[in-house]
Design a protein around this motif. Structure first.
Motif, PDB file in Angstrom:
ATOM      1  N   ALA A 262      38.298  39.574  51.719  1.00 55.38           N
ATOM      2  CA  ALA A 262      37.449  39.567  50.528  1.00 55.38           C
ATOM      3  C   ALA A 262      37.660  40.822  49.696  1.00 55.38           C
ATOM      4  CB  ALA A 262      35.984  39.436  50.947  1.00 55.38           C
ATOM      5  N   ALA A 263      37.797  41.965  50.354  1.00 59.17           N
ATOM      6  CA  ALA A 263      38.021  43.212  49.625  1.00 59.17           C
ATOM      7  C   ALA A 263      39.352  43.180  48.883  1.00 59.17           C
ATOM      8  CB  ALA A 263      37.974  44.389  50.586  1.00 59.17           C
ATOM      9  N   ALA A 264      40.379  42.603  49.514  1.00 60.00           N
ATOM     10  CA  ALA A 264      41.685  42.509  48.860  1.00 60.00           C
ATOM     11  C   ALA A 264      41.618  41.626  47.619  1.00 60.00           C
ATOM     12  CB  ALA A 264      42.715  41.971  49.838  1.00 60.00           C
ATOM     13  N   LEU A 265      40.904  40.516  47.709  1.00 59.29           N
ATOM     14  CA  LEU A 265      40.772  39.609  46.560  1.00 59.29           C
ATOM     15  C   LEU A 265      39.940  40.255  45.448  1.00 59.29           C
ATOM     16  CD1 LEU A 265      40.337  36.197  48.362  1.00 59.29           C
ATOM     17  CD2 LEU A 265      42.114  36.754  46.704  1.00 59.29           C
ATOM     18  N   SER A 266      38.911  40.986  45.819  1.00 59.56           N
ATOM     19  CA  SER A 266      38.100  41.680  44.821  1.00 59.56           C
ATOM     20  C   SER A 266      38.936  42.720  44.076  1.00 59.56           C
ATOM     21  CB  SER A 266      36.902  42.344  45.507  1.00 59.56           C
ATOM     22  OG  SER A 266      36.132  43.077  44.575  1.00 59.56           O
ATOM     23  N   ARG A 267      39.760  43.430  44.829  1.00 61.93           N
ATOM     24  CA  ARG A 267      40.628  44.440  44.227  1.00 61.93           C
ATOM     25  C   ARG A 267      41.650  43.795  43.291  1.00 61.93           C
ATOM     26  NH1 ARG A 267      43.899  48.598  48.163  1.00 61.93           N
ATOM     27  NH2 ARG A 267      43.870  50.455  46.847  1.00 61.93           N
ATOM     28  N   LEU A 268      42.239  42.690  43.743  1.00 61.88           N
ATOM     29  CA  LEU A 268      43.252  42.018  42.931  1.00 61.88           C
ATOM     30  C   LEU A 268      42.668  41.498  41.629  1.00 61.88           C
ATOM     31  CD1 LEU A 268      46.127  40.765  42.632  1.00 61.88           C
ATOM     32  CD2 LEU A 268      45.222  38.745  43.799  1.00 61.88           C
ATOM     33  N   THR A 269      41.509  40.851  41.696  1.00 62.61           N
ATOM     34  CA  THR A 269      40.942  40.190  40.521  1.00 62.61           C
ATOM     35  C   THR A 269      40.081  41.102  39.655  1.00 62.61           C
ATOM     36  OG1 THR A 269      38.986  39.463  41.764  1.00 62.61           O
ATOM     37  CG2 THR A 269      40.896  37.982  41.738  1.00 62.61           C
ATOM     38  N   GLY A 270      39.602  42.210  40.235  1.00 57.15           N
ATOM     39  CA  GLY A 270      38.735  43.095  39.478  1.00 57.15           C
ATOM     40  C   GLY A 270      37.304  42.627  39.382  1.00 57.15           C
ATOM     41  N   HIS A 271      36.870  41.752  40.294  1.00 56.17           N
ATOM     42  CA  HIS A 271      35.500  41.238  40.276  1.00 56.17           C
ATOM     43  C   HIS A 271      34.788  41.554  41.585  1.00 56.17           C
ATOM     44  CE1 HIS A 271      35.678  39.020  36.487  1.00 56.17           C
ATOM     45  NE2 HIS A 271      36.915  38.706  36.816  1.00 56.17           N
ATOM     46  N   PRO A 272      33.480  41.814  41.534  1.00 54.86           N
ATOM     47  CA  PRO A 272      32.728  42.150  42.742  1.00 54.86           C
ATOM     48  C   PRO A 272      32.424  40.909  43.589  1.00 54.86           C
ATOM     49  CG  PRO A 272      31.260  42.139  40.854  1.00 54.86           C
ATOM     50  CD  PRO A 272      32.650  41.931  40.315  1.00 54.86           C
ATOM     51  N   LEU A 273      32.159  41.154  44.861  1.00 55.26           N
ATOM     52  CA  LEU A 273      31.849  40.105  45.821  1.00 55.26           C
ATOM     53  C   LEU A 273      30.346  39.884  45.910  1.00 55.26           C
ATOM     54  CD1 LEU A 273      34.203  41.505  48.571  1.00 55.26           C
ATOM     55  CD2 LEU A 273      34.616  39.374  47.320  1.00 55.26           C
ATOM     56  N   GLU A 274      29.989  38.697  46.417  1.00 57.35           N
ATOM     57  CA  GLU A 274      28.602  38.380  46.736  1.00 57.35           C
ATOM     58  C   GLU A 274      28.562  37.763  48.137  1.00 57.35           C
ATOM     59  OE1 GLU A 274      27.129  35.766  43.735  1.00 57.35           O
ATOM     60  OE2 GLU A 274      27.383  37.226  42.105  1.00 57.35           O
ATOM     61  N   PRO A 275      27.406  37.777  48.804  1.00 60.69           N
ATOM     62  CA  PRO A 275      27.309  37.113  50.100  1.00 60.69           C
ATOM     63  C   PRO A 275      27.430  35.595  49.934  1.00 60.69           C
ATOM     64  CG  PRO A 275      25.417  38.548  49.710  1.00 60.69           C
ATOM     65  CD  PRO A 275      26.159  38.453  48.428  1.00 60.69           C
ATOM     66  N   ASP A 276      28.086  34.943  50.893  1.00 62.48           N
ATOM     67  CA  ASP A 276      28.181  33.480  50.884  1.00 62.48           C
ATOM     68  C   ASP A 276      27.109  32.915  51.813  1.00 62.48           C
ATOM     69  OD1 ASP A 276      30.449  31.181  50.151  1.00 62.48           O
ATOM     70  OD2 ASP A 276      29.245  30.718  51.928  1.00 62.48           O
TER      71      ASP A 276
END
Length: 283
Positions: free
Chosen positions: A186-200
């Motif tokens: 999830a951290a890698a995808l957040s870094r790639l896209t530039g968007h923050p994560l949320e809990p699923d």
């Protein structure tokens, strides 16, 4: 505004293109013609024909890429290595507006990306107009080919003749990624896209985008989200959701003879009938 704006497309890979393409036509998709790909092995390298070719299901929002190795003797751009793990979904692409600006952002974030990769392929005839793309892949991603993509010729891809599907599919909405360490993926995808994560809600994380989302889940959550689906290996791009415009009426009519399953988000085609990834039609 920097960062990814959309869930641009997912890509399923195979060594048997005709079988995969026939499977998606049976599922009610109208596919583009077979297109052979060309690319560069590294930024600045000469353009060359690749081993791969694809057909696509173009939706009003996003699309599905059905990618096959057609000439094994040529450079396959890593697809063969992915297929050694499993046949199925190995590409997750996010739409961007400016590849060079995103490259600068990612380098500031500490990612060692050599440069923007450029690809092209014919749209119809081999000597006709060619669709052109710029992409930024996340280096050495164990999850698959995670990439940002800029379309330079969107008018050649999103043509009305290819966007009316018998199953009435209109939008690629979400992807499920199962990972051994969901926080790291999830951290890698957040870094790639530039968007923050949320809990699923199912456990793990969700990456919401202006258009579309990615769910990054632990293996124990897979059964609740995609019933009956098991992971052949981890990480595993397990499935994706496509929205229909008629409440799934056409899907029920066209696919009523198939062993569809009920999933939380809609009607699910099991991976063995959808190229190795679960396909959920959401009303």
């Amino acid at each position: 505004m920097s960062g990814a704006a959309s869930l641009d497309h997912v890509g399923l890979g195979t060594r048997d293109g005709p079988a995969l393409w026939a499977a998606y036509e049976r599922l009610g998709f109208r596919l583009t013609p077979v297109a052979r790909q060309s690319g560069r092995r590294a930024p600045g390298a000469p353009l060359e024909p690749l081993a791969t070719g694809n057909r696509c299901a173009m939706l009003r929002e996003g699309y599905l890429e059905l990618l096959a190795i057609l000439e094994p003797a040529r450079f396959d751009n890593g697809l063969g290595g992915f297929l050694d793990r499993y046949a199925g979904m190995h590409i997750l692409a996010f739409g961007i507006a400016d590849a060079e600006a995103e490259l600068a952002r990612l380098r500031r974030a500490g990612l060692e990306i050599p440069g923007v990769a450029h690809l092209e392929r014919p749209v119809d005839a081999p000597d006709g107009p060619r669709a052109r793309f710029s992409r930024l892949p996340l280096p050495d991603a164990p999850e698959g080919r995670l990439q940002l993509i800029q379309h330079h010729t969107p008018e050649l891809l999103w043509q009305a003749r290819w966007m009316e599907h018998p199953n009435r599919a209109v939008a690629l909405e979400s992807v499920v990624l199962v990972a051994p360490e969901p926080a790291a993926s999830a951290a890698a995808l957040s870094r790639l896209t530039g968007h923050p994560l949320e809990p699923d809600p199912a456990g793990g994380y969700v990456l919401p985008l202006p258009r579309g989302r990615v769910r990054i889940l632990p293996a124990e959550a897979l059964e609740a989200v995609l019933p009956g689906v098991t992971a052949p290996a981890l990480p595993f791009l397990a499935g994706f959701t496509v929205r229909t415009e008629d409440g799934n009426a056409a899907v029920r009519r066209l696919l009523g003879g198939l062993p569809l399953r009920t999933a939380p988000e809609g009607l699910m085609v099991p991976p063995e009938l959808a190229g190795g990834a679960a396909l959920v039609f959401r009303p």
